[in-house]
Design an enzyme around this catalytic site. Structure first.
Site, PDB file in Angstrom:
ATOM      1  N   GLY B 122      58.757  42.373  46.973  1.00 16.22           N
ATOM      2  CA  GLY B 122      58.126  42.678  48.277  1.00 16.22           C
ATOM      3  C   GLY B 122      57.948  44.080  48.326  1.00 16.22           C
ATOM      4  O   GLY B 122      58.540  44.947  49.109  1.00 16.22           O
ATOM      5  N   TYR B 123      56.800  44.520  47.655  1.00 12.84           N
ATOM      6  CA  TYR B 123      56.640  45.943  47.989  1.00 12.84           C
ATOM      7  C   TYR B 123      55.183  46.103  48.637  1.00 12.84           C
ATOM      8  O   TYR B 123      55.111  46.615  49.627  1.00 12.84           O
ATOM      9  CB  TYR B 123      56.158  46.548  46.485  1.00 12.84           C
ATOM     10  CG  TYR B 123      57.187  46.814  45.529  1.00 12.84           C
ATOM     11  CD1 TYR B 123      58.708  46.713  46.059  1.00 12.84           C
ATOM     12  CD2 TYR B 123      56.931  47.020  44.236  1.00 12.84           C
ATOM     13  CE1 TYR B 123      59.717  47.003  45.124  1.00 12.84           C
ATOM     14  CE2 TYR B 123      58.227  47.054  43.209  1.00 12.84           C
ATOM     15  CZ  TYR B 123      59.372  47.125  43.841  1.00 12.84           C
ATOM     16  OH  TYR B 123      60.584  47.397  42.864  1.00 12.84           O
ATOM     17  N   SER B 124      54.045  45.409  48.350  1.00 10.97           N
ATOM     18  CA  SER B 124      52.684  45.576  48.987  1.00 10.97           C
ATOM     19  C   SER B 124      52.681  45.124  50.324  1.00 10.97           C
ATOM     20  O   SER B 124      53.382  44.144  50.240  1.00 10.97           O
ATOM     21  CB  SER B 124      51.444  45.005  48.101  1.00 10.97           C
ATOM     22  OG  SER B 124      51.407  45.656  46.775  1.00 10.97           O
ATOM     23  N   SER B 156      54.261  37.874  44.196  1.00 13.09           N
ATOM     24  CA  SER B 156      53.947  36.783  43.124  1.00 13.09           C
ATOM     25  C   SER B 156      55.403  35.832  43.202  1.00 13.09           C
ATOM     26  O   SER B 156      56.298  36.347  43.428  1.00 13.09           O
ATOM     27  CB  SER B 156      53.836  37.368  41.629  1.00 13.09           C
ATOM     28  OG  SER B 156      53.013  38.375  41.635  1.00 13.09           O
ATOM     29  N   GLU B 240      58.797  48.867  33.125  1.00 14.55           N
ATOM     30  CA  GLU B 240      57.737  48.026  32.890  1.00 14.55           C
ATOM     31  C   GLU B 240      57.623  47.978  31.383  1.00 14.55           C
ATOM     32  O   GLU B 240      57.406  49.125  30.700  1.00 14.55           O
ATOM     33  CB  GLU B 240      56.343  48.311  33.642  1.00 14.55           C
ATOM     34  CG  GLU B 240      56.253  47.558  34.943  1.00 14.55           C
ATOM     35  CD  GLU B 240      54.930  47.642  35.322  1.00 14.55           C
ATOM     36  OE1 GLU B 240      54.570  48.351  36.253  1.00 14.55           O
ATOM     37  OE2 GLU B 240      54.251  46.560  34.836  1.00 14.55           O
TER      38      GLU B 240
END
Lengths: 377, 383
Positions: B122-124, B156, B240
């Site tokens: 839950g970033y954006s 996502s 990443e």
């Protein structure tokens, strides 16, 4: 796995940069570009003494016996400086003699090419401007045990300065009936005509052959069987040109970045605007990417890897396209001053015009890559 | 410069290959559920799930080169993923290992490794995409809880997740916009939390909106200190994956594209005989090779302990261009049928050509990558 340079290679880079910064700053490069010969004999001699000219020549013949990865270090720095010199031409001639020459030919020429007392070059291209064996149309007429050459070679690197040419010619109608021979400056019937280039730091010549005799001891390897040698010569040539292109393109990016940092418009350095920033980022991405491809190609050359041709083609194809764009974008991002003789960025644009076709343009190499892939499948 | 593997690395590669030979003989279909459960059990036993993590938390302690070898060999064989908790393994786990308390590690890490949970990110937010640090989702301390209200978007697999790593603004008065952000670990069935899937242009749903309305989160579910959320996130994103496995994926796509061109007709000839198409394919191949060689160079830097900096943005830009252009060429090769939903290969290429935003936009758009390179590498002034 290690995709970096050794300490020795880093030292070589520092040494080359130091020498070139002192001996061939841009003012000197510009001065040399205006001279008839186009390069400094004095610096050439020094390059021989420093071992740069014999870097890839076997130690037994007065060279350093190093590989193409080492040579890449030297050529990158030469490219950064736009150093005018017959370095690539001489290195390619020497590499071909080391590849296919007899012990006698090697003993005679390699030490002189290594110390710079002789300048070499390769004469392959003809009017058809084709790099494959079918492009070699100059037919050797058998005379006694040797041959007689008539015709013309083009885009011969530093041809006007060369003491020795490695000449490709045809011995028969078969696609691969190719021979390579050594032809010395001053040979009867040989005429070398300097053809002024767009990039005055990079000299080329047209070489006319009028019944030039090639004696059997001047032929490299077996006549009619030299197509693989020629193929390796073209691969090495493409690697050498791409190595200089890495240094030159990187410098073009650096010059443009510096300009974008100090040029103020609308109250701000123009490098703050994304319309300037983004193309600069793309230029950087491209240089770093064809640099990676080049390093791999040079490593493949040294290892005699089966992937060599594909790796070389990828590096040269990418470099040909990207450096051309970098030259144009570099000038454009400089604005009006980029168009002036005074600013150096235009010299890099001109270099990109020489890099693009030399040893195969992007289409030539992409076609090779496509052929390798579809034939393998 | 040397691309050869050391004897130890070769031995590890042989071990991986032998394992893959055993589990993935030709003809075995990796989507068979029974096979998948065996696969996950076996790779967990091998400690290849969380392979890069320290052994004391249950990871494999694999070296960087071993990770690369494992990923490369698996990608070549189209092996299923290692583990099933994608985001947990990619960055939530690494962030917990780096910043979590002992209790948090014990509570969360085993389930991530065993694939018992799914995590989402839950970033954006609607107003905070590329400018993530401007996020507004608010957390107010109330005793031993935070009370969270706000909205997240582009989350996502939120609809299939049990947990979310969440960035919130805990101190709106903080000086810099990166300050005052805190990282919380939130249960998706918390009262006040609702998920609404977003239908994307390919007709499917991967992303969702997440609404938080006075959601109470215990303080022991805070990751890192209050106000340290940005640091926690940035470090997590730095985990990443390298692009090695992406390269293998792109090469497989390229093979399929070549086969499509071979089987298709253009101007009465196989499309693969067309010079223009051949050169475009060769250009893709070259760009993928550049990604691979860039990856090797960055890896060498990593092995020497040098920071990667903004280098990874280079391959992100390549990948973005390739994902878009390869799908586009596929449809172009198909001619008029390319514009039909599923006339050819059941619409496989159409779906591919409509799904690039998943990788191109997520994790920073191409223009953001260009900004990163221009500012951090070239030293150009910030906007």
């Amino acid at each position: 796995m290690n995709f970096g340079f050794t300490d020795e290679q880093e030292l070589l880079r520092q040494e080359v940069r130091k020498v070139l910064d002192a001996q061939a700053p841009m003012a000197e490069v510009r001065r040399l570009a205006e001279t008839p010969e186009g390069f400094s004999r004095e610096l050439w001699k020094q390059m021989g003494e420093l071992g740069w000219l014999g870097l890839t020549i076997p130690e037994a013949h007065g060279g350093a016996g190093l590989g193409w990865v080492d040579l890449v270090v030297l050529l990158e720095e030469a490219g950064r400086s736009l150093l005018p010199s017959p370095l690539i031409a001489t290195t390619l001639a020497a590499a071909t003699i080391a590849d296919a020459g007899s012990a006698l030919q090697q003993a005679r020429w390699l030490p002189r090419l290594a110390d710079g007392t002789a300048i070499g070059s390769v004469a392959v291209l003809e009017a058809g401007d084709r790099l494959d064996p079918a492009g070699i149309q100059m037919r050797g007429a058998p005379v006694g045990d040797g041959w007689q050459l008539g015709g013309e070679k083009r885009a011969v690197l530093d041809g006007a300065a060369a003491d020795l040419l490695v000449v490709a010619f045809r011995t028969g109608d078969g696609a691969e009936d190719i021979a390579l021979a050594l032809v010395e400056r001053g040979a009867a019937g040989l005429r070398i005509e300097s053809t002024p280039s767009l990039d005055a730091t990079q000299r080329v010549a047209r070489v006319h052959f009028d019944a030039v005799a090639v004696l059997p001891d001047a032929v490299l390897g077996t006549p009619g069987r030299a197509a693989p040698v020629l193929a390796r010569l073209l691969d090495r040539g493409a690697v050498a040109v791409t190595a200089e292109a890495v240094g030159a393109a990187e410098q073009a990016v650096r010059l443009t970045v510096e300009y974008a940092k100090q040029r103020v418009q609308f109250g701000s350095p123009i490098g703050r605007f994304q319309g300037v920033k983004h193309p600069l980022a793309e230029m950087y991405v491209d240089v770093e990417s064809f640099r990676s491809l080049l390093y791999y190609a040079a490593w493949c050359l040294d290892e005699g890897d089966a992937e060599t041709t594909r790796a070389v083609s990828m590096a040269k194809a990418y470099a040909s396209e990207a450096f051309s764009r970098i030259g144009i974008d570099g000038v454009q991002l400089h604005g009006g001053v980029g168009y002036t003789w005074e600013y150096d960025i235009q010299l890099y644009l001109k270099r990109s015009k020489w890099v693009r076709p030399t040893f195969g343009d992007a289409d030539f190499h992409y076609d090779r890559i496509a052929r390798i892939r579809t034939e393998a499948a | 410069m040397d691309f050869h593997l050391t004897p130890d690395e070769q031995a590890f590669r042989d071990e991986v290959r032998a394992f893959l030979d055993e589990l993935l003989p030709p003809g075995r279909h990796p989507s068979d559920p029974e096979f998948l459960s065996t696969w996950q059990r076996r790779v967990r036993e091998k400690r290849w799930v969380g392979f890069s993590w320290p052994r004391e938390v249950g990871g494999g302690g694999g070296s960087i080169m071993q990770q690369v070898i494992l990923k490369e060999e698996m990608a070549k064989r189209r092996a299923p993923a290692l583990g099933t908790c994608f985001m947990g393994l990619a960055w939530v786990g690494p962030a917990i290992i780096e910043y979590g308390t002992e209790a948090q590690k014990q509570r969360f890490i085993p389930d991530i490794l065993d694939g018992k949970v799914q995590w989402c990110t839950g970033y954006s937010e609607p107003g905070s995409g590329s400018d993530l640090a401007s996020l507004q989702c608010r957390a107010v301390r109330d005793g031993d809880h935070y009370v969270v209200s706000g909205q997240k978007i582009w989350t996502s697999i939120a609809m299939w997740s049990q947990w979310m790593i969440l960035l919130v603004r805990s101190d709106p008065a903080a000086q810099g916009k990166h300050d005052g952000i805190t990282c919380l670990l939130v249960e998706m069935d918390s009262p006040g939390l609702t998920v609404r899937p977003i239908r994307n242009m390919s007709g499917t749903s991967i992303f969702a909106e997440v609404f938080l309305d006075d959601v109470r989160v215990p303080i022991e579910q805070r990751l890192g200190a209050e106000g340290e959320g940005w640091k926690v996130t940035v470090s997590a994103l730095a985990h990443e994956r390298s692009s090695i496995a992406e390269v293998e994926g792109l090469l497989r796509k390229l093979d399929e594209l070549v086969e499509l061109a071979r089987a298709s007709t253009k101007n009465g000839r196989p499309a693969l005989d067309d010079d223009g198409i051949r050169r475009r394919i060769a250009r893709f191949e070259t760009r993928i090779a550049a990604m691979r060689m860039n990856g090797m160079r960055f890896l060498t830097k990593q092995l020497k302990g040098e920071p990667l900096g903004a280098d990874t943005s280079i391959n992100k830009l390549h990948r973005a261009a390739l994902e878009i252009e390869m799908g586009d060429l596929a449809l172009e090769i198909q001619g008029s049928d390319g514009a039909l939903e599923k006339e050819i290969d059941g619409g496989r290429w159409q779906r591919f050509a409509l799904s690039w935003p998943e990788v191109v936009i997520g994790g920073g758009t191409p223009n953001i990558q260009r900004n990163i390179i221009a500012e951090r590498v070239l030293g150009l002034p910030k906007d």
